[in-house]
Enzyme design. Structure first.
Site, PDB file in Angstrom:
ATOM      1  N   LYS A 151      21.958   1.584 -24.117  1.00 29.83           N
ATOM      2  CA  LYS A 151      21.577   1.537 -22.702  1.00 29.83           C
ATOM      3  C   LYS A 151      22.459   0.650 -21.860  1.00 29.83           C
ATOM      4  O   LYS A 151      22.666  -0.511 -22.157  1.00 29.83           O
ATOM      5  CB  LYS A 151      20.135   1.048 -22.592  1.00 29.83           C
ATOM      6  N   GLY A 164      22.186  -6.965 -32.999  1.00 27.88           N
ATOM      7  CA  GLY A 164      21.574  -6.615 -34.277  1.00 27.88           C
ATOM      8  C   GLY A 164      22.200  -5.385 -34.912  1.00 27.88           C
ATOM      9  O   GLY A 164      22.523  -5.386 -36.101  1.00 27.88           O
ATOM     10  N   GLY A 201      18.762 -10.601 -29.724  1.00 30.06           N
ATOM     11  CA  GLY A 201      18.377 -10.879 -28.343  1.00 30.06           C
ATOM     12  C   GLY A 201      18.951 -12.192 -27.841  1.00 30.06           C
ATOM     13  O   GLY A 201      19.430 -12.289 -26.709  1.00 30.06           O
ATOM     14  N   ARG A 244      17.981 -14.535 -44.775  1.00 27.34           N
ATOM     15  CA  ARG A 244      17.587 -15.541 -43.778  1.00 27.34           C
ATOM     16  C   ARG A 244      17.128 -16.835 -44.452  1.00 27.34           C
ATOM     17  O   ARG A 244      17.289 -17.909 -43.874  1.00 27.34           O
ATOM     18  CB  ARG A 244      16.484 -14.997 -42.889  1.00 27.34           C
TER      19      ARG A 244
HETATM   20  P1  ADP Z   1      23.184  -3.950 -30.625  1.00 25.85           P
HETATM   21  O1  ADP Z   1      21.897  -4.066 -31.408  1.00 25.85           O
HETATM   22  O2  ADP Z   1      24.386  -4.203 -31.473  1.00 25.85           O
HETATM   23  O3  ADP Z   1      23.155  -4.798 -29.388  1.00 25.85           O
HETATM   24  P2  ADP Z   1      22.239  -1.587 -29.261  1.00 25.85           P
HETATM   25  O4  ADP Z   1      20.859  -1.884 -29.724  1.00 25.85           O
HETATM   26  O5  ADP Z   1      22.540  -1.749 -27.818  1.00 25.85           O
HETATM   27  O6  ADP Z   1      23.294  -2.426 -30.133  1.00 25.85           O
HETATM   28  O7  ADP Z   1      22.592  -0.070 -29.578  1.00 25.85           O
HETATM   29  C1  ADP Z   1      22.595   0.452 -30.861  1.00 25.85           C
HETATM   30  C2  ADP Z   1      22.206   1.891 -30.876  1.00 25.85           C
HETATM   31  O8  ADP Z   1      23.002   2.675 -30.002  1.00 25.85           O
HETATM   32  C3  ADP Z   1      22.405   2.464 -32.258  1.00 25.85           C
HETATM   33  O9  ADP Z   1      21.156   2.792 -32.793  1.00 25.85           O
HETATM   34  C4  ADP Z   1      23.261   3.703 -32.011  1.00 25.85           C
HETATM   35  O10 ADP Z   1      22.846   4.824 -32.766  1.00 25.85           O
HETATM   36  C5  ADP Z   1      23.073   3.962 -30.550  1.00 25.85           C
HETATM   37  N1  ADP Z   1      24.182   4.746 -29.988  1.00 25.85           N
HETATM   38  C6  ADP Z   1      25.480   4.466 -30.064  1.00 25.85           C
HETATM   39  N2  ADP Z   1      26.212   5.455 -29.488  1.00 25.85           N
HETATM   40  C7  ADP Z   1      25.335   6.373 -29.049  1.00 25.85           C
HETATM   41  C8  ADP Z   1      25.467   7.620 -28.378  1.00 25.85           C
HETATM   42  N3  ADP Z   1      26.674   8.111 -28.051  1.00 25.85           N
HETATM   43  N4  ADP Z   1      24.342   8.311 -28.084  1.00 25.85           N
HETATM   44  C9  ADP Z   1      23.142   7.814 -28.426  1.00 25.85           C
HETATM   45  N5  ADP Z   1      22.942   6.643 -29.046  1.00 25.85           N
HETATM   46  C10 ADP Z   1      24.031   5.925 -29.357  1.00 25.85           C
HETATM   47 MG    MG Z   2      19.916  -3.209 -31.075  1.00 28.79          MG
END
Ligand code: ADP
Ligand code: MG
Length: 394
Positions: free
Chosen positions: A198, A351, A374, A35
């Protein structure tokens, strides 16, 4: 178009620049300085063009109080090394006081100083006008270079621009160029890949993207809520109860809008949420009751690959599986490899998705990896980011 540091004559001026120096620390040792490195081009440009520079940032969550473990002192040292010139750190528990003001006044062209963690003051996150004014009086022009906090209206990200003109640094310029172009003026076909945990968190993003994309690809933990909405049994897989109705709604909307909406056709399901758990590949509609889906399957990878190879723009937010565990990383890795090789603009926002791409060593194969988790999500939702709104238009 937003003004950048290139649109001003800097001679005799002092830039007050908001950076994202929220670096990981082990004691006072910086364990990853990416960073800090990312801010160097804008700092160098300002130096070369005769500006004096007052840098500011937050670090961690001191919650509005001075806490030595969140001091920016180590960042000043690292910056001095990287720039090959002294970056003066003016420590003050008040962030701005008479000593800080005097140091800022004394800066000559090309001088750089760093003030203490802006979150030492509770007024920062409250976007307090008095504190914003104090910060603004350290210089003549506000340079916004912290994309990761630009979705927050804080004194150092937004309020300061009530008192002095605001322009963007090169990092923000790049975020707006790639995220902005991808979402608002994409080369088509435009595909979005949505994954992660989620559904509820990402519904607004999916809803916004449905108006813009040609192809919407779903993976990760959120896929099971869509399966459930279609009446599949999902075993012990992640279910977002609150998101169920929304998922059904999205399926309808996608159809009405003529978006090619793709869900996994097979998944890797395991007994437990553990790397060494017994697991097998199942068709999406026949996950056993006692297993949980933790990755997309090989048939899905093939289908998604075929669709992605037709795309000219791809935005990816959220991993396809639990990529942190090697056993369930294959789907995420395969999608990252496909994005690395296709001839398309590829933008990674999120992230964990960015971490996944880095883990597989493919970061430099992507067109753009957003630095703000975010903030990039809110951007993809089509929301105005307060720290971006304040930057003057050209
Ligand atoms: P980003 O940070 O890229 O926006 P998220 O924070 O929404 O992504 O989600 C990332 C998390 O989702 C990871 O820690 C990953 O382990 C989890 N994940 C992905 N697939 C599954 C699954 N099938 N069941 C539970 N957790 C999952
Ligand atoms: Mg995330």
């Amino acid at each position: 178009m937003k003004k950048t540091v290139k649109d001003l004559n800097w001679s005799g001026k002092t830039a007050v620049m908001r950076c994202d120096f929220n670096v990981p620390l082990d004691g006072d040792r910086i364990t990853d300085d990416i960073r800090i490195q990312a801010a160097l081009p804008t700092i160098r440009y300002l130096i070369e063009n005769g500006a004096a520079i007052v840098l500011m940032s937050h670090l961690g969550r001191p919650k509005g109080e001075p806490k030595p473990e969140f001091s920016l002192a180590p960042v000043a040292n690292r910056l001095s090394e990287l720039l090959g010139r002294e970056v003066k750190f003016v420590a003050s528990d008040a962030v701005v006081d008479d000593e800080v003001r005097a140091a800022a006044k004394a800066l000559k062209a090309g001088d750089v100083m760093l003030i203490e963690n802006v979150r030492y003051r509770k007024e920062e996150e409250k976007n307090d006008p008095g504190f914003a004014k104090d910060l603004s009086e350290l210089g003549d022009v506000f340079v916004q270079e912290a994309f990761g906090t630009s979705h927050r209206a804080h004194a150092s990200t937004t309020g300061i621009a009530d008192y002095i003109p605001a322009v963007s640094g090169f990092l923000i310029e790049k975020e707006l160029k790639f995220l902005g172009e991808a979402v608002n003026n994409p080369q088509r076909p435009f595909a979005a890949i949505m994954g992660g945990a989620k559904v509820k968190d990402k519904i607004p993003v999916i809803t916004n993207l449905l108006d813009k994309v040609d192809i919407l690809i779903i993976g990760g933990g959120m896929a099971y809520t869509f399966f459930k909405a279609q009446g599949y049994s999902i075993g012990k897989s992640l279910l977002d109860e609150e998101g169920l109705e929304l998922a059904a709604d999205i399926l309808k909307k996608a159809e009405a809008k003529g978006v090619r909406f793709m869900l996994p056709v097979d998944v890797v399901a395991a007994d437990e949420f553990a790397n060494d758990s017994p697991h097998d590949v199942y068709p999406a509609d026949s996950i056993p009751d006692d297993r949980m889906g933790l990755d997309i399957g090989p048939e899905t990878v093939k289908l998604y690959g075929d669709a992605l190879r037709t795309a000219k723009t791809v935005v990816w937010n959220g991993p396809m599986g639990v990529f942190e565990m090697d056993t369930f990383a294959a789907g995420t890795k395969a999608i990252a490899e496909i994005l690395a090789e296709i001839d398309a603009v590829t933008v990674i926002g999120g992230g964990d998705s960015a971490a996944a791409v880095a883990k597989f060593g493919l970061a430099d194969k992507m067109t753009h990896i957003s630095t703000g988790g975010g903030a990039s999500l809110e951007f993809l939702e089509g929301r105005a980011l307060p720290g971006i709104e304040v930057i003057e238009d050209k």
